[in-house]
Design an enzyme around this catalytic site. Structure first.
Site, PDB file in Angstrom:
ATOM      1  N   ASP A 310      18.419  18.624 -74.648  1.00 30.61           N
ATOM      2  CA  ASP A 310      17.287  19.213 -73.924  1.00 30.61           C
ATOM      3  C   ASP A 310      17.542  19.088 -72.425  1.00 30.61           C
ATOM      4  O   ASP A 310      17.948  18.033 -71.946  1.00 30.61           O
ATOM      5  CB  ASP A 310      15.986  18.484 -74.287  1.00 30.61           C
ATOM      6  CG  ASP A 310      14.794  19.085 -73.552  1.00 30.61           C
ATOM      7  OD1 ASP A 310      14.381  18.504 -72.540  1.00 30.61           O
ATOM      8  OD2 ASP A 310      14.295  20.139 -73.999  1.00 30.61           O
ATOM      9  N   ASN A 318      11.853  26.836 -63.501  1.00 23.80           N
ATOM     10  CA  ASN A 318      11.178  28.133 -63.582  1.00 23.80           C
ATOM     11  C   ASN A 318      10.044  28.237 -62.565  1.00 23.80           C
ATOM     12  O   ASN A 318       9.842  29.283 -61.939  1.00 23.80           O
ATOM     13  CB  ASN A 318      10.638  28.360 -64.987  1.00 23.80           C
ATOM     14  CG  ASN A 318      11.736  28.727 -65.972  1.00 23.80           C
ATOM     15  OD1 ASN A 318      12.745  29.318 -65.592  1.00 23.80           O
ATOM     16  ND2 ASN A 318      11.543  28.379 -67.231  1.00 23.80           N
ATOM     17  N   ASP A 327      17.004  31.616 -66.245  1.00 24.40           N
ATOM     18  CA  ASP A 327      17.904  32.257 -67.211  1.00 24.40           C
ATOM     19  C   ASP A 327      19.366  32.027 -66.852  1.00 24.40           C
ATOM     20  O   ASP A 327      20.212  31.817 -67.725  1.00 24.40           O
ATOM     21  CB  ASP A 327      17.606  33.761 -67.268  1.00 24.40           C
ATOM     22  CG  ASP A 327      16.291  34.060 -67.965  1.00 24.40           C
ATOM     23  OD1 ASP A 327      15.832  35.215 -67.874  1.00 24.40           O
ATOM     24  OD2 ASP A 327      15.728  33.141 -68.601  1.00 24.40           O
ATOM     25  N   GLU A 353      14.649  25.520 -73.624  1.00 23.73           N
ATOM     26  CA  GLU A 353      15.772  24.811 -73.018  1.00 23.73           C
ATOM     27  C   GLU A 353      16.411  23.817 -73.992  1.00 23.73           C
ATOM     28  O   GLU A 353      17.154  22.924 -73.582  1.00 23.73           O
ATOM     29  CB  GLU A 353      15.307  24.065 -71.767  1.00 23.73           C
ATOM     30  CG  GLU A 353      14.388  22.868 -72.025  1.00 23.73           C
ATOM     31  CD  GLU A 353      12.931  23.269 -72.171  1.00 23.73           C
ATOM     32  OE1 GLU A 353      12.665  24.465 -72.373  1.00 23.73           O
ATOM     33  OE2 GLU A 353      12.059  22.378 -72.085  1.00 23.73           O
TER      34      GLU A 353
END
Length: 432
Positions: A310, A318, A327, A353
Site C-alpha cells: 500500500d 491526489n 495516476d 493504491e
C-alpha cells in the site's frame, strides 16, 4: 563388462584415497611449533631507540618465562615502543636469506600479559623476507604482518588466526610496494615480535611471555586439495583415453538429451508467457487486476508467498497535486516494482493504491527480504514532482487455506504495518 568393472574399481580406489587424505588432514597430521624460554635462542629486547627514541627495554628469563621490562620515555619520536624479538634467520642450518616457513600453520596461541596495570594492548607481528622486493641487509624492507590485541580479555592466552594478520599500511606506503605483494606472507619469516600496543603512555611496564605456540598441519589445505584434484584429473584422463569409443557414444547421447531439455525449456517458457499474456490487466498501470490475479491461484501454479503493498498517504498526493499526478505515481510505482522483482512473480493492482505481488516457489523469509528491498527502493526513488513516497508491506506464506483467506492474512499484516507507523514490512503468522 570389463570396462564397467575397471571403472568401478578405479572409482572406489579414488574415493578411499580421497577419504583417507581428508581424514588425515583434518584429524591427524597435526603440527605445532612452540617458542618458550630454554628452547628458543636469539631472543632480544628492542625499543624505539633504533628509531631515534629514548625508551629502554630489557628481557630476562625467570621461572621458565620471558619478562620484558619496558620503560617508555617520551621523546621526539611519536610512536614509542618496547618489544621482545625472536630471530629465525640465525637458526642453526639456515642459509643466507632463509628464515622459517610458517605457511602451513593456521593459528598461533600467545600466552602473554601485562603484570602491572596500565596499557592493555599488545602487537603481535611477523617479519617476512621476500627477495622480490626486500633487501637482506635492511630489516626495514622485511614485510610487517601483524595484529594488535588485548591479552587481558583472555587470561588463558589468545588464539590468533594467521589469516587475521594484516600487512602494515604505513610499511606498504613507505616501501612503495606493488599491489601484488601487498598481502600477508608467511613462507620465509625472519623474525617474530611481540610489542607494546599503540598510543602507549610514558611509564614502567612489565610484560610476561610464557610461550608462543603455532598450530597447523604438515600440509596446507590447498596442497591436499591440489593433490586430490591432480589425482582425480589424471585418473579421469587415463580412463578417458582408455574408453574413448564409449565416451563418444555417451557424448552423443548427452547432446541429444541436452537438445531435448532445451526444447522442453522453450515450450515451458512459451506456456508461461501465454499464461501471463492471457491474464487481464489494469488499464492504467499495466499490472494484473483482480480478475487476472484469480487465474494465478490455480492448481497449475504453486503460489507460496504473497505481499500486500500500500502506498502510504496516497490520498494526500491526489489532494495536493491532483489526480493526474496521482495516476503518474501509480504507473511509475507499478513499473518500479515490476522491474525489480523476478520474471516469475506476478504484480496486480488490487484497488486504488493497493497492489499484490504474488511470488511462486518463494519461502516466507525470501519474500520478506524482497519486500524490504522493494520498500527501501520505493523510499529512495526520485518520484515525479520530487514527491517523497513510502509504502507499507504485509507478507504471508500460503498454508492450508483458501486464496481468499490467504489474501486476507496478508491484508491484516499490511494493516498492522500501517498501525505501527508505515514504511515497514510485517509478516503474517503462519496458517497451518
Amino acid at each position: 563388462m570389463e570396462h564397467r568393472k575397471l571403472y568401478s574399481i578405479t572409482l572406489v580406489l579414488l574415493l578411499v584415497i580421497t577419504f583417507v587424505a581428508i581424514f588425515l588432514q583434518f584429524f591427524l597430521l597435526e603440527r605445532t611449533l612452540v617458542l618458550r624460554p630454554g628452547d628458543t635462542k636469539y631472543v632480544s629486547a628492542i625499543s624505539d631507540q633504533s628509531n631515534g627514541g629514548s625508551s629502554v627495554a630489557r628481557v630476562i628469563e625467570k621461572d621458565g618465562k620471558w619478562l620484558l621490562a619496558c620503560h617508555i620515555i617520551a621523546s621526539e619520536y611519536s610512536w614509542p615502543f618496547c618489544e621482545i624479538s625472536i630471530g629465525f634467520f640465525q637458526a642453526p642450518g639456515s642459509q643466507k636469506g632463509e628464515g622459517i616457513d610458517l605457511s602451513t600453520f593456521s593459528s598461533v596461541h600467545v600466552k602473554a600479559r601485562y603484570l602491572n596495570k596500565g596499557h592493555e594492548s599488545l602487537r603481535f607481528q611477523l617479519r617476512n623476507f621476500n627477495p622480490a622486493y626486500g633487501r637482506l641487509d635492511d630489516p626495514g624492507t622485511w614485510k610487517y604482518v601483524g595484529i594488535e590485541y588485548w591479552p587481558q580479555r583472555s587470561p588463558e592466552g589468545n588464539d590468533i588466526p594467521l589469516k587475521s594478520l594484516q600487512v602494515a599500511t604505513w610499511w606498504i606506503v613507505e616501501q612503495k610496494l606493488p599491489i601484488k605483494y601487498a598481502v600477508p606472507e608467511f613462507d620465509n619469516v625472519m623474525m617474530l615480535e611481540l610489542a607494546t600496543g599503540n598510543n602507549i603512555q610514558p611509564g614502567e611496564y612489565l610484560i610476561e611471555v610464557e610461550y608462543i605456540q603455532f598450530n597447523g598441519k604438515y600440509f596446507t589445505n590447498s596442497q591436499i586439495l591440489l593433490f586430490l584434484i591432480s589425482l582425480w584429473v589424471s585418473s579421469a584422463a587415463c580412463f578417458l583415453f582408455y574408453s574413448l569409443r564409449l565416451s563418444y557414444k555417451q557424448l552423443s547421447e548427452t547432446e541429444k538429451r541436452a537438445e531435448d531439455l532445451r526444447q522442453l525449456n522453450q515450450l515451458l517458457n512459451v506456456k508461461t508467457k501465454e499464461l501471463k499474456n492471457q491474464a487481464e490487466r489494469d488499464p492504467l498501470t499495466g499490472a494484473l487486476n483482480r480478475a487476472g490475479i484469480e487465474k494465478i491461484f490455480t492448481k497449475e501454479l504453486e503460489v507460496l508467498s504473497l505481499m500486500f503493498i500500500d502506498i502510504d498517504h496516497f490520498k494526500s498526493i491526489n489532494d495536493n497535486y491532483g489526480h493526474a499526478v496521482g495516476d503518474e505515481i501509480l504507473k511509475e510505482f507499478s513499473k518500479l516494482i515490476s522491474q525489480n522483482c523476478r520474471f516469475t512473480d506476478f504484480l496486480a493492482r488490487w484497488g486504488g493504491e493497493e497492489f499484490l505481488l504474488v511470488c511462486p516457489n518463494t519461502s516466507l523469509s525470501d519474500a520478506y527480504e524482497l519486500a524490504q528491498a522493494l520498500r527501501r527502493l520505493i523510499r529512495d526513488h526520485q518520484w515525479t514532482n520530487n514527491i517523497r513516497l513510502t509504502s507499507s508491506f504485509g507478507v504471508a506464506q500460503l498454508g492450508d487455506e483458501s486464496p481468499t483467506a490467504f489474501i486476507e492474512r496478508a491484508d491484516k499484516a499490511l494493516y498492522d504495518a500501517k498501525v505501527r507507523g508505515r514504511d515497514q514490512v510485517v509478516l503474517s503468522k503462519s496458517q497451518t
